[in-house]
Design an enzyme around this catalytic site. Structure first.
Site, PDB file in Angstrom:
ATOM      1  N   LEU A  84     -16.347  -4.302  17.745  1.00  0.00           N
ATOM      2  CA  LEU A  84     -16.010  -5.104  16.571  1.00  0.00           C
ATOM      3  C   LEU A  84     -17.236  -5.964  16.313  1.00  0.00           C
ATOM      4  CD1 LEU A  84     -13.783  -5.705  14.493  1.00  0.00           C
ATOM      5  CD2 LEU A  84     -13.022  -7.578  15.952  1.00  0.00           C
ATOM      6  N   ASP A  85     -17.873  -5.751  15.192  1.00  0.00           N
ATOM      7  CA  ASP A  85     -19.160  -6.386  14.923  1.00  0.00           C
ATOM      8  C   ASP A  85     -19.084  -7.904  14.986  1.00  0.00           C
ATOM      9  OD1 ASP A  85     -20.365  -3.901  14.459  1.00  0.00           O
ATOM     10  OD2 ASP A  85     -19.685  -3.913  12.375  1.00  0.00           O
TER      11      ASP A  85
END
Length: 240
Positions: free
Chosen positions: A90-91
């Site tokens: 998840l960036d």
């Protein structure tokens, strides 16, 4: 004399090859026996009772790792449970659901696209896409790493979310809209690249669910452990 010179030269060559870890095999060139075979390790599978699963509602600007040499915010600033690791990415500039576990095989099955765990995102984009634009995403778009698989995409009203810190940068003369996008792939920054491809850059991205697990009732920046019954249901979902 010539025979002696040949034997001496051959002896030196064998000695050199031996020092380098190479010996000739019959009918083949020398092989390097210093090279070691490293078998591919299978992910560690724990029993139901040993397994821990953490649901974390990740804030914006937090790395999905526990250490960072540059002093940026990491999972360590929020999660106190040891030996759990993120299942998938998840960036840093994305928010929402991150699943962590100490069960290597469970982590693998949640993250690997071949197990087709569906992920749901709420995405704020610049502009208002028309149905023809959304149809492109549903069908699949051509990115640098190949065509995306079909996605479930629809326009939604603005969801009731926590305030992002810092807030997004909006251009006053351009409206924004929200999309719900469901995919089972896990390419790097895939959703952002998908919306950019059809001409609607992503301004804010929140993952709200993975499979049956969601951030419902979980405040931004907080986490909770799954109960034994929830873990059992998760095992059944991923066929563990």
């Amino acid at each position: 004399m010539m025979l002696q010179a040949f034997q001496n030269r051959n002896h030196k060559l064998m000695k050199k090859n031996f020092s380098a870890g190479k010996l000739p095999s019959k009918g083949k060139s020398a092989v390097n026996f210093h090279r070691t075979f490293k078998p591919k390790l299978k992910p560690k599978t724990l029993s139901l009772d040993e397994t821990k699963v953490v649901l974390f509602n990740k804030p914006f600007d937090v790395l999905t790792q526990f250490t960072d040499e540059q002093g940026r915010a990491t999972l360590k600033d929020f999660i106190s449970i040891p030996n759990v690791y993120a299942a998938g990415r998840l960036d840093r500039d994305s928010e929402g659901l991150l699943i962590l576990t100490n069960n290597g095989e469970l982590q693998h099955r949640l993250a690997d696209p071949k197990f087709k765990t569906e992920k749901t995102y709420w995405v704020q984009v610049e502009g208002i896409p028309e149905e023809t634009d959304l149809a492109q995403l549903r069908k699949g778009v051509e990115l640098k790493d190949g065509v995306t698989k079909s996605a479930k995409v629809r326009l939604i009203s603005e969801p009731n979310l926590w305030e992002r810190n810092p807030p997004i940068r909006e251009r006053k003369n351009i409206p924004t809209s929200w999309l719900e996008i469901k995919i089972s792939e896990g390419r790097n920054r895939q959703v952002r690249r998908m919306t950019a491809h059809i001409g609607f850059p992503t301004l804010r991205l929140v993952r709200v669910s993975m499979g049956l697990l969601s951030i419902n009732g979980l405040e931004n920046g907080s986490f909770r452990l799954l109960s034994l019954d929830e873990i059992k249901a998760l095992f059944q979902t991923v066929k563990l």
